[in-house]
Design a protein around this motif. Structure first.
Motif, PDB file in Angstrom:
ATOM      1  N   ASN A  93       0.835  -1.200  -0.008  1.00 41.59           N
ATOM      2  CA  ASN A  93      -0.036   0.159  -0.093  1.00 41.59           C
ATOM      3  C   ASN A  93       0.841   1.397   0.006  1.00 41.59           C
ATOM      4  OD1 ASN A  93       0.761  -0.944   2.753  1.00 41.59           O
ATOM      5  ND2 ASN A  93      -0.264   0.830   3.575  1.00 41.59           N
ATOM      6  N   LYS A 152      -0.384   9.892  -4.536  1.00 46.74           N
ATOM      7  CA  LYS A 152      -1.658  10.424  -4.765  1.00 46.74           C
ATOM      8  C   LYS A 152      -1.692  11.131  -6.036  1.00 46.74           C
ATOM      9  CE  LYS A 152      -3.452  12.004  -1.045  1.00 46.74           C
ATOM     10  NZ  LYS A 152      -3.831  13.367   0.193  1.00 46.74           N
ATOM     11  N   LEU A 184      -1.630   7.255  -8.218  1.00 48.48           N
ATOM     12  CA  LEU A 184      -3.003   6.605  -8.262  1.00 48.48           C
ATOM     13  C   LEU A 184      -4.127   7.670  -9.154  1.00 48.48           C
ATOM     14  CD1 LEU A 184      -3.118   6.166  -4.324  1.00 48.48           C
ATOM     15  CD2 LEU A 184      -3.249   4.163  -5.998  1.00 48.48           C
ATOM     16  N   LEU A 202      -6.971  10.852  -4.973  1.00 50.97           N
ATOM     17  CA  LEU A 202      -7.446   9.435  -5.085  1.00 50.97           C
ATOM     18  C   LEU A 202      -8.900   9.444  -5.721  1.00 50.97           C
ATOM     19  CD1 LEU A 202      -6.846   8.832  -1.188  1.00 50.97           C
ATOM     20  CD2 LEU A 202      -5.319   8.319  -3.127  1.00 50.97           C
ATOM     21  N   GLN A 257     -12.355   1.415   0.129  1.00 53.95           N
ATOM     22  CA  GLN A 257     -11.262   0.316  -0.091  1.00 53.95           C
ATOM     23  C   GLN A 257      -9.854   0.613   0.215  1.00 53.95           C
ATOM     24  OE1 GLN A 257     -13.799   1.079  -2.132  1.00 53.95           O
ATOM     25  NE2 GLN A 257     -14.970  -0.840  -2.797  1.00 53.95           N
ATOM     26  N   TYR A 258      -9.507   1.812  -0.560  1.00 49.41           N
ATOM     27  CA  TYR A 258      -8.123   2.409  -0.096  1.00 49.41           C
ATOM     28  C   TYR A 258      -8.024   2.530   1.178  1.00 49.41           C
ATOM     29  CZ  TYR A 258      -7.494   3.845  -5.092  1.00 49.41           C
ATOM     30  OH  TYR A 258      -6.973   3.829  -6.391  1.00 49.41           O
ATOM     31  N   ILE A 273      -4.112   2.529   1.788  1.00 46.27           N
ATOM     32  CA  ILE A 273      -3.601   3.253   0.612  1.00 46.27           C
ATOM     33  C   ILE A 273      -4.211   4.722   0.709  1.00 46.27           C
ATOM     34  CG2 ILE A 273      -3.794   3.340  -1.946  1.00 46.27           C
ATOM     35  CD1 ILE A 273      -4.459   0.348  -1.777  1.00 46.27           C
ATOM     36  N   THR A 274      -2.773   5.534   1.314  1.00 45.88           N
ATOM     37  CA  THR A 274      -3.297   6.898   1.386  1.00 45.88           C
ATOM     38  C   THR A 274      -2.656   7.565   0.568  1.00 45.88           C
ATOM     39  OG1 THR A 274      -0.995   7.107   2.467  1.00 45.88           O
ATOM     40  CG2 THR A 274      -2.948   6.413   3.913  1.00 45.88           C
ATOM     41  N   TYR A 282      -7.268  -0.491   3.099  1.00 45.81           N
ATOM     42  CA  TYR A 282      -5.869  -1.277   2.856  1.00 45.81           C
ATOM     43  C   TYR A 282      -4.789  -0.247   3.285  1.00 45.81           C
ATOM     44  CZ  TYR A 282      -7.971  -5.402   0.892  1.00 45.81           C
ATOM     45  OH  TYR A 282      -8.556  -6.382   0.660  1.00 45.81           O
ATOM     46  N   HIS A 322      -4.687  -2.458  -6.949  1.00 48.81           N
ATOM     47  CA  HIS A 322      -5.419  -3.874  -6.851  1.00 48.81           C
ATOM     48  C   HIS A 322      -4.647  -4.929  -7.417  1.00 48.81           C
ATOM     49  CE1 HIS A 322      -9.338  -0.965  -6.976  1.00 48.81           C
ATOM     50  NE2 HIS A 322      -8.705  -1.035  -5.907  1.00 48.81           N
ATOM     51  N   PRO A 375      -5.700   4.251 -11.067  1.00 45.68           N
ATOM     52  CA  PRO A 375      -6.133   3.814  -9.736  1.00 45.68           C
ATOM     53  C   PRO A 375      -6.452   2.505  -9.314  1.00 45.68           C
ATOM     54  CG  PRO A 375      -7.939   4.639 -11.316  1.00 45.68           C
ATOM     55  CD  PRO A 375      -6.512   4.929 -11.938  1.00 45.68           C
ATOM     56  N   TYR A 430     -13.083   4.541  -5.069  1.00 47.82           N
ATOM     57  CA  TYR A 430     -12.398   3.147  -4.044  1.00 47.82           C
ATOM     58  C   TYR A 430     -12.009   3.946  -2.591  1.00 47.82           C
ATOM     59  CZ  TYR A 430     -12.162   1.052  -8.614  1.00 47.82           C
ATOM     60  OH  TYR A 430     -12.431   0.653  -9.851  1.00 47.82           O
TER      61      TYR A 430
END
Ligand code: FEO
Ligand code: CA
Ligand code: CA
Length: 696
Positions: A298, A303, A336, A307, A314-315, A320-321, A318, A344, A340, A311
């Protein structure tokens, strides 16, 4: 040590923030936290659910007044629920190909008496007296034919893709013949502060070379003298040697392959991924392949322009920042806002066939997507492949996959081809553990494997099979599994058929979202009361546990199991510690168990990551049965700043392979001012795999 931030490397994401001093978690430096997992502990744990069904008031009450165990119980008292019948379990144990070595059961490592290594802070690999070690392969050593010799001042993307990558983690050993074998190793992450001479490379080159220094390596090794030692075979004579890196094509298998949410500009079909990232632990399958877990993937995504709101949930789940490594400037797939779906395509279990250097490695979506520590296979009573897995995050879960088809052990070419499909169809489960109360003085209880999805059917309301496998954490949240203290390696013991999981630590256990339960019994206030070490933040379970699970009826495919905490790690003088009932005055202090493995006698070997007791990390041997059950003995320590990975004992018990990861990763260290020079072949440290063996 005060951290140093070389001003001529402004684009490098340097780990220690200016002014950061001291360690974060025991011996674990700011650098390690940043480079390895993107400072995961600075974020709230990404599991927001409140389904603490094991909110066991008894356990909490007992926790407050101290632990009942206190070393007063006999080892026999740990028999769980009267269902331990290891004789029956042995038949159902794993049937992995024997690692090189004639089976003896009387070799030196599983049986030898040794004086445990004392805790120390040396810049050395220290074995118990009577044993020796050799360095087998180092960061930068040539892997494939024609690879250049390593030169830290002349690194390129091309050289990195041909040489042994950085930060070795999982170690697998697969026999070619009696004397030669394939060593398969993960390269988990890079440390740009320690890898590159200051000012010698452009910021973009540092990024490109770092990306290329991830992945995996296959190198041929050969028996050497004295017995138990192994050396590399030269790359020119090793047709199996292989480097899997960021330009290697990995095939997605299973239900998520081709899903719209894994399609990218470069891969509009959503079936072929370039590279594998943050490969931590792994396992060797009975059919002779290696599984590798994509863990803290992640952290590698930027970014960019923002973002994708589709998602957001979902991000978030996980971690995912978008605070990545700036890799998006050298490869748009790490941006991302442009791609994006790229994240995944990571977070899977990878399968590599080292016997076929031309084979396409695969990412098996059927085993779910999370921060995979690794995967280890057992065979069920009737021959299904069962993969045990951990999601290494505070408050995340233990998982299991059961194949739809059965393993074919006939040894034919067709059988192997069949076995290579086993991980593409089956059922994925997540674990729920319920305590039986602590009046019995034990942390133990029963467990259930809750089904999430098969290849044809989802068992989670409102989610398709693809939803479940792609966003497994969110699917699991809906069925209320047990939030665990960072499940790392989960491995079946081939001798007694039980399954052992390292629960390495949890700085947040005891907070409102994660109260203690019988399987995760230590909250921060209890730790503070009982351990004298200075604390910098709420610390929860600081030293970790080893969980022992006994499959129902001795069958790895059963949906129920019983469990107990075999080890509650720490300073043995601390009241909460527990060593399987063994005399606490006669064990080594152990902290933060991470990887687990077994010798041919079924003894557990544990490597540690992040010792908070003031010593370097190391590897420990622990019998799990007999009068010495729970006798933790430290066999070796790794150099300053390093964590111990692997470990792997050959089946003749003569050799212990250990991956020494991130030596010298101590805040303030740099290429020019290293905190370690291990293995002492250069003026800077080089992560390396070593083999330990009995002295001649
Ligand atoms: Fe890479 Fe969970 O350790
Ligand atoms: Ca109990
Ligand atoms: Ca690990």
């Amino acid at each position: 040590m005060t951290s140093v931030r070389p001003e001529n490397r402004p684009l490098l994401a340097l780990a220690p923030a200016s002014g950061a001093e001291g360690n974060r978690h025991g011996s674990r430096s700011h650098m390690t936290c940043f480079f390895r997992c993107g400072n995961a502990c600075d974020q709230p744990e990404p599991n927001p659910t409140d389904h603490v069904h094991v909110r066991d008031e008894i356990a909490r009450a007992v926790g407050r007044r101290g632990f009942l165990r206190g070393g007063t119980l006999t080892a026999g008292a740990l028999i769980v629920g009267g269902v331990v019948h290891s004789g029956g379990l042995a038949a159902a144990a794993t049937q992995a190909p024997r690692r090189p070595g004639a089976p003896s059961g009387h070799g030196s490592l599983g049986q030898a008496a040794f004086t445990p290594v004392e805790p120390n802070r040396r810049d050395a690999f220290v074995t118990a007296q009577g044993f020796d070690h050799d360095v087998v392969v180092r960061w930068g050593d040539p892997v494939v034919q024609g690879a250049p010799e390593f030169d830290a001042h002349a690194q390129t993307v091309e050289s990195a893709r041909q040489q042994f990558g950085y930060n070795c983690d999982y170690v697998g050993l697969l026999p070619l013949d009696d004397d030669e074998a394939l060593l398969v190793v993960n390269h988990e992450y890079t440390d740009e502060n320690l890898m590159f001479p200051t000012g010698a490379y452009s910021a973009d080159d540092v990024k490109r070379i770092s990306i290329a220094s991830h992945g995996m390596s296959v190198v041929t090794v050969r028996r050497h003298k004295p017995a138990g030692s192994w050396k590399r075979t030269g790359p020119g004579r090793s047709p199996h040697n292989r480097r899997l890196h960021d330009a290697t094509v990995f095939e997605l298998t299973g239900p998520v392959a081709g899903d719209t949410r894994v399609r990218t500009t470069a891969d509009p079909a959503g079936r072929n991924v370039l590279g594998t990232l943050n490969n931590c632990a792994g396992g060797t399958t009975p059919w002779g392949t290696v599984l590798s877990g994509e863990e803290n993937f992640n952290q590698y995504f930027d970014k960019g322009a923002g973002l994708d709101p589709r998602y957001a949930a979902q991000y978030a789940r996980y971690g995912i920042t978008g605070s990545g490594r700036g890799w998006g400037t050298v490869d748009p797939r790490f941006d991302l806002s442009k791609e994006p779906h790229e994240p995944h395509r990571f977070g899977w279990i990878v399968e590599v066939d080292p016997y076929d250097p031309t084979s396409t490695p695969r990412k098996h979506t059927m085993l779910g997507r999370f921060k995979h520590e690794g995967a280890n296979i057992a065979l069920s009573t009737d021959g299904h492949a069962v993969a045990y897995m951990g999601d290494d995050e505070r408050g995340d879960y233990l998982y299991r996959f059961v194949s739809a088809a059965k393993y074919d052990g006939s040894g034919t070419k067709a059988a192997r081809a069949h076995n290579l499909t086993l991980l593409t169809k089956g059922t994925l489960y997540v674990a729920k553990l319920v305590g039986d109360g602590t009046e019995d003085g034990l942390f133990d209880g029963t467990g259930t494997w809750l089904p999430l999805a098969s290849d044809t059917q989802s068992f989670v309301d409102g989610m398709s099979v693809q939803d479940v496998l792609l966003f497994t954490r969110l699917a699991a949240d809906k069925v209320a599994p047990t939030k665990m203290d960072r499940p790392e390696d989960v491995e079946p013991n081939p001798v007694n058929g039980k399954v052992y999981a390292a629960l390495t630590n949890n700085s947040n256990r005891g907070n409102a979202a994660m109260p203690v339960d019988e399987a995760n019994p230590l909250a921060s206030s209890q730790v503070r009361a009982s351990i004298a070490a200075p604390l910098t933040k709420a610390s929860g379970n600081r030293n970790g546990y080893v969980l022992e699970m006994t499959p129902g009826g001795g069958d790895h495919a059963a949906t129920t199991f019983t469990w107990d905490l075999f080890l509650v790690c720490g300073d043995p003088s601390a009241p909460e510690t527990w060593f399987g009932g063994f005399d606490k005055s006669k064990v080594s202090p152990i902290s933060c168990p991470d990887n687990v493995s077994f010798d041919s006698a079924g003894n557990l070997w544990i490597s540690t990551d992040g010792n908070v007791l003031g010593s370097n990390d190391g590897v420990f041997r622990v019998p799990v049965a007999g009068p010495n059950r729970g006798q933790v003995q430290q066999f070796c320590t790794v150099p300053k700043g390093a964590e111990a990975c692997g470990p792997l004992v050959t089946d003749d018990d003569r050799s212990l392979f250990v991956a020494v990861q991130h030596p010298g990763e101590i805040d303030g260290a740099s290429f020019e001012q290293p905190a370690s020079t291990w293995p002492h072949t250069d003026a800077f440290p080089r992560p390396s795999v070593v083999v330990a063996f009995k002295s001649r």
